[in-house]
Design a protein around this motif. Structure first.
Motif, PDB file in Angstrom:
ATOM      1  N   MET A  90       0.857  -1.185   0.000  1.00  0.00           N
ATOM      2  CA  MET A  90       0.000   0.000   0.000  1.00  0.00           C
ATOM      3  C   MET A  90       0.896   1.239   0.000  1.00  0.00           C
ATOM      4  SD  MET A  90      -2.864   1.604   0.075  1.00  0.00           S
ATOM      5  CE  MET A  90      -4.076   0.349   0.408  1.00  0.00           C
ATOM      6  N   VAL A  91       0.702   2.089  -0.985  1.00  0.00           N
ATOM      7  CA  VAL A  91       1.437   3.353  -1.087  1.00  0.00           C
ATOM      8  C   VAL A  91       0.420   4.471  -0.937  1.00  0.00           C
ATOM      9  CG1 VAL A  91       2.883   4.809  -2.556  1.00  0.00           C
ATOM     10  CG2 VAL A  91       3.112   2.312  -2.657  1.00  0.00           C
ATOM     11  N   GLU A  92       0.678   5.374  -0.005  1.00  0.00           N
ATOM     12  CA  GLU A  92      -0.204   6.519   0.184  1.00  0.00           C
ATOM     13  C   GLU A  92       0.624   7.790   0.059  1.00  0.00           C
ATOM     14  OE1 GLU A  92      -3.587   5.967   3.175  1.00  0.00           O
ATOM     15  OE2 GLU A  92      -1.974   4.701   3.967  1.00  0.00           O
ATOM     16  N   VAL A  93       0.082   8.752  -0.660  1.00  0.00           N
ATOM     17  CA  VAL A  93       0.728  10.052  -0.785  1.00  0.00           C
ATOM     18  C   VAL A  93      -0.257  11.080  -0.256  1.00  0.00           C
ATOM     19  CG1 VAL A  93       1.735  11.764  -2.340  1.00  0.00           C
ATOM     20  CG2 VAL A  93       2.057   9.330  -2.809  1.00  0.00           C
ATOM     21  N   CYS A  94       0.217  11.907   0.668  1.00  0.00           N
ATOM     22  CA  CYS A  94      -0.622  12.961   1.214  1.00  0.00           C
ATOM     23  C   CYS A  94      -0.701  14.104   0.218  1.00  0.00           C
ATOM     24  CB  CYS A  94      -0.063  13.462   2.546  1.00  0.00           C
ATOM     25  SG  CYS A  94      -1.093  14.772   3.259  1.00  0.00           S
ATOM     26  N   PRO A 143       6.481  17.348   2.459  1.00  0.00           N
ATOM     27  CA  PRO A 143       5.472  16.417   1.973  1.00  0.00           C
ATOM     28  C   PRO A 143       5.747  14.993   2.490  1.00  0.00           C
ATOM     29  CG  PRO A 143       7.016  16.889   0.209  1.00  0.00           C
ATOM     30  CD  PRO A 143       7.415  17.741   1.389  1.00  0.00           C
ATOM     31  N   VAL A 144       4.651  14.249   2.648  1.00  0.00           N
ATOM     32  CA  VAL A 144       4.723  12.935   3.278  1.00  0.00           C
ATOM     33  C   VAL A 144       4.094  11.877   2.384  1.00  0.00           C
ATOM     34  CG1 VAL A 144       4.005  11.594   5.299  1.00  0.00           C
ATOM     35  CG2 VAL A 144       4.538  14.010   5.544  1.00  0.00           C
ATOM     36  N   MET A 145       4.691  10.700   2.397  1.00  0.00           N
ATOM     37  CA  MET A 145       4.083   9.524   1.780  1.00  0.00           C
ATOM     38  C   MET A 145       4.342   8.351   2.707  1.00  0.00           C
ATOM     39  SD  MET A 145       6.632   8.460  -1.395  1.00  0.00           S
ATOM     40  CE  MET A 145       6.086   6.776  -1.627  1.00  0.00           C
ATOM     41  N   MET A 152       7.295   8.398   5.353  1.00  0.00           N
ATOM     42  CA  MET A 152       8.505   8.984   4.791  1.00  0.00           C
ATOM     43  C   MET A 152       8.249  10.479   4.670  1.00  0.00           C
ATOM     44  SD  MET A 152       8.832   6.062   1.840  1.00  0.00           S
ATOM     45  CE  MET A 152      10.390   6.557   1.164  1.00  0.00           C
ATOM     46  N   GLY A 153       8.888  11.275   5.532  1.00  0.00           N
ATOM     47  CA  GLY A 153       8.659  12.715   5.561  1.00  0.00           C
ATOM     48  C   GLY A 153       9.714  13.483   4.798  1.00  0.00           C
ATOM     49  N   GLY A 159      13.298  10.722  -3.959  1.00  0.00           N
ATOM     50  CA  GLY A 159      13.150   9.854  -2.793  1.00  0.00           C
ATOM     51  C   GLY A 159      11.903   8.979  -2.906  1.00  0.00           C
ATOM     52  N   ALA A 160      10.827   9.549  -3.450  1.00  0.00           N
ATOM     53  CA  ALA A 160       9.594   8.781  -3.652  1.00  0.00           C
ATOM     54  C   ALA A 160       9.845   7.660  -4.663  1.00  0.00           C
ATOM     55  CB  ALA A 160       8.480   9.691  -4.118  1.00  0.00           C
TER      56      ALA A 160
END
Length: 169
Positions: A90-94, A143-145, A152-153, A159-160
């Motif tokens: 599961m990958v989530e991007v804010c 930004p955070v994911m 990962m902040g 980096g993503a």
């Protein structure tokens, strides 16, 4: 006359289907609340199986005295219910306000490119699901994911991409 190409349901498929129905029924009946609702039944099934199989809609309707349309209306209203088995990752991007202001759009673009997707959803190979989230609760790190619930902040597009590439290994 053409040969019969209708798929046959063998004993194994029938047994698997019956076992799934038993798991669904068990999840519905195992609720300890004084009031069992359509929503609580769907949540119990999702907790037990990891998604809402097609068979669950009819069983919940039967158990609760609701129509199939009413159960489907509840199930389809909540975006966190899945109707197919979960992927491996599961990958989530804010994309909430804090993250949006400091580069979430670029992060989303990098993740979409790395996963080979045009929008959020499951990758065709079943390796990952991408969800865009309005808040991952780490605004000070924007930004955070997250990958498999590991935050990962202050993430960059590179980096993503690296995080997604490492996840695939």
């Amino acid at each position: 006359m053409p040969p019969d190409v209708t798929p046959k349901i063998g004993p194994t498929a029938e047994a698997e289907s019956e076992a799934l129905k038993q798991r669904i029924q068990s999840a519905i009946e195992s609720q300890k609340r004084p009031t069992v609702t359509v929503l609580s039944s769907l949540l119990a099934i999702a907790d037990e199986i990891g998604f809402i199989p097609e068979e669950a809609i009819e069983l919940v309707a039967s158990h609760s005295g609701a129509t199939i349309n009413a159960v489907w209306g509840v199930a389809s209203f909540y975006p966190n219910f899945r109707f197919s088995p979960a992927t491996e990752h599961m990958v989530e991007v804010c994309w909430g306000p804090s993250c949006h202001l400091v580069g979430a759009t670029e992060i989303i673009g990098a993740v979409l490119g790395e996963l080979g997707l045009d929008a959020e959803g499951d990758t065709p190979d079943g390796v990952a699901t991408l969800k865009l989230n309005t808040c991952l609760g780490a605004c000070s790190q924007a930004p955070v994911m997250s990958i498999d619930h590991r935050l990962m902040g202050r993430i960059t597009p590179d980096g993503a991409s690296s995080g997604i590439a490492a996840m695939k290994c």
